[in-house]
Design an enzyme around this catalytic site. Structure first.
Site, short mmCIF file in Angstrom:
data_model
loop_
_atom_site.label_atom_id
_atom_site.label_comp_id
_atom_site.label_asym_id
_atom_site.label_seq_id
_atom_site.Cartn_x
_atom_site.Cartn_y
_atom_site.Cartn_z
N SER A 124 0.75 -1.19 0.09
CA SER A 124 0.11 0.09 0.14
C SER A 124 0.88 1.34 -0.08
O SER A 124 0.22 2.32 0.07
CB SER A 124 -0.95 0.02 1.15
OG SER A 124 -1.68 -1.21 0.99
N GLU A 179 -3.07 0.82 -9.20
CA GLU A 179 -1.61 1.92 -9.34
C GLU A 179 -0.57 0.95 -9.56
O GLU A 179 -0.26 -0.11 -8.90
CB GLU A 179 -1.57 2.41 -8.00
CG GLU A 179 -2.51 3.27 -7.53
CD GLU A 179 -2.32 3.88 -6.08
OE1 GLU A 179 -2.08 5.50 -6.07
OE2 GLU A 179 -2.23 3.32 -5.20
N ASN A 184 -3.32 6.42 -1.11
CA ASN A 184 -3.22 6.80 0.13
C ASN A 184 -2.84 8.14 0.56
O ASN A 184 -3.09 8.48 1.58
CB ASN A 184 -2.27 6.01 0.76
CG ASN A 184 -3.04 4.28 1.00
OD1 ASN A 184 -4.07 4.58 1.61
ND2 ASN A 184 -2.35 3.22 0.78
#
Length: 314
Positions: free
Chosen positions: A121, A154, A193
């Site tokens: 992440s 992504e 994020n």
């Protein structure tokens, strides 16, 4: 199949790995879902069944297609399965030392032609790649939870990632009907994020300052901003609203928006008390007495409705 990739091996049979396995199998890839825990593999099989049941209830899947998906997924606790991999997706614990241990071993097992990816992440892809043999074939492929419903991916290059590798990862994402985005350079948290935590920081600042309750802030997103951002991006919204208006608001508002560099007390306290959200039964809200399963089911059902409305059949 694109780039002669047929066999996908996914490491980590948790929520993300299970969902990704289901997605690839739905697009006729042969999938091996690997985990060192037999219990995790059993839970993964059950989770995929739950996901399929929800999709059938929503009219997104029928029995025949569901059976085909299950046939194309193999569950394994044997590392030898990586010898067959054309494409590897790592979705294990977000700790650098664990990822290093995994990749040091696995990058020596897989074929030299295999493309290697991590669902991290926000950990540094460049640092993860330090443990990988032939790091030029390694790339970030960050999925949103749940991957079989959320279509964004992504694609993030590390310092040693070949452009050809990033292009293959991008093309694979397109082949399974996702919407990939490329990062031109690696930054902590990537794109999703950074936006997500900028919003959370401001939301917690407003609650702590007594401006609004968390329930009302959530309503702002569910019934206002969420609708906008489901259809438009921030630059498009600014253009449609008028850049003169946005400039004037920015001139006085930017200096008042939170720029706190530490974790907020409300999040620190919840974390310290072991209140991790749905996974522990309590977070910002209470998820006891079956509310955890109910809210997850509602989330997936609502996500499927929005996804079908905006994107059709992915």
């Amino acid at each position: 199949m694109v780039h002669d990739i047929n066999n996908v091996v996914i490491a980590g049979a948790g929520i993300m790995g299970s969902s990704i396995a289901q997605l690839f199998a739905a697009h006729e890839y042969n999938v091996i879902l690997y985990d060192i825990s037999e219990e995790a593999l059993e839970k993964s099989s059950s989770l995929i069944s739950v996901n399929q049941a929800a999709a059938m209830e929503a009219g997104e899947l029928d029995e025949e297609k569901a059976a085909g998906i299950r046939r194309r997924i193999t569950f394994s606790g044997n590392k030898e399965c990586f010898q067959k991999a054309d494409f590897v997706i790592e979705a294990i614990i977000e700790k650098m030392e664990i990822k290093h241990g995994f990749w040091k071993e696995i990058s020596d097992i897989v074929p030299e032609t295999a493309v290697l990816t991590s669902n991290t992440s926000g950990l540094s892809l460049t640092e993860i790649a330090e443990a990988i043999e032939k790091p030029e074939r390694f790339c970030g492929m960050h999925w949103l939870n749940p991957p079989h419903i959320c279509p964004l991916v992504e694609v993030v290059k590390g310092e040693k990632t070949k452009q050809e590798t990033a292009d293959i990862v991008y093309d694979i994402a397109c082949d399974i009907h996702r919407y990939p985005v490329r990062l031109q350079k690696e930054v902590p948290g990537f794109l999703v994020n950074r936006f997500q935590f900028a919003i959370l920081r401001e939301a917690m600042s407003l609650v702590e300052a007594g401006v609004a309750k968390k329930e009302d802030i959530d309503k702002v997103f569910k019934y206002g901003l969420g609708l906008r951002y489901a259809c438009l991006g921030p630059f498009e919204i600014a253009d449609l609203g008028g850049l003169d208006t946005f400039y004037n608001i920015a001139s006085y508002l930017f200096k008042d928006i939170s720029n706190v560099g530490e974790v907020h007390d409300m999040l620190k306290e919840l974390y310290g008390n072991g209140n991790f959200g749905v996974k522990s039964g309590k977070g910002f809200y209470d998820y006891s007495n079956g509310r955890d399963k109910a809210i997850l089911a509602k989330r997936d059902k609502d996500f499927m409705k929005v996804s079908k409305c905006l994107f059709g059949d992915l």
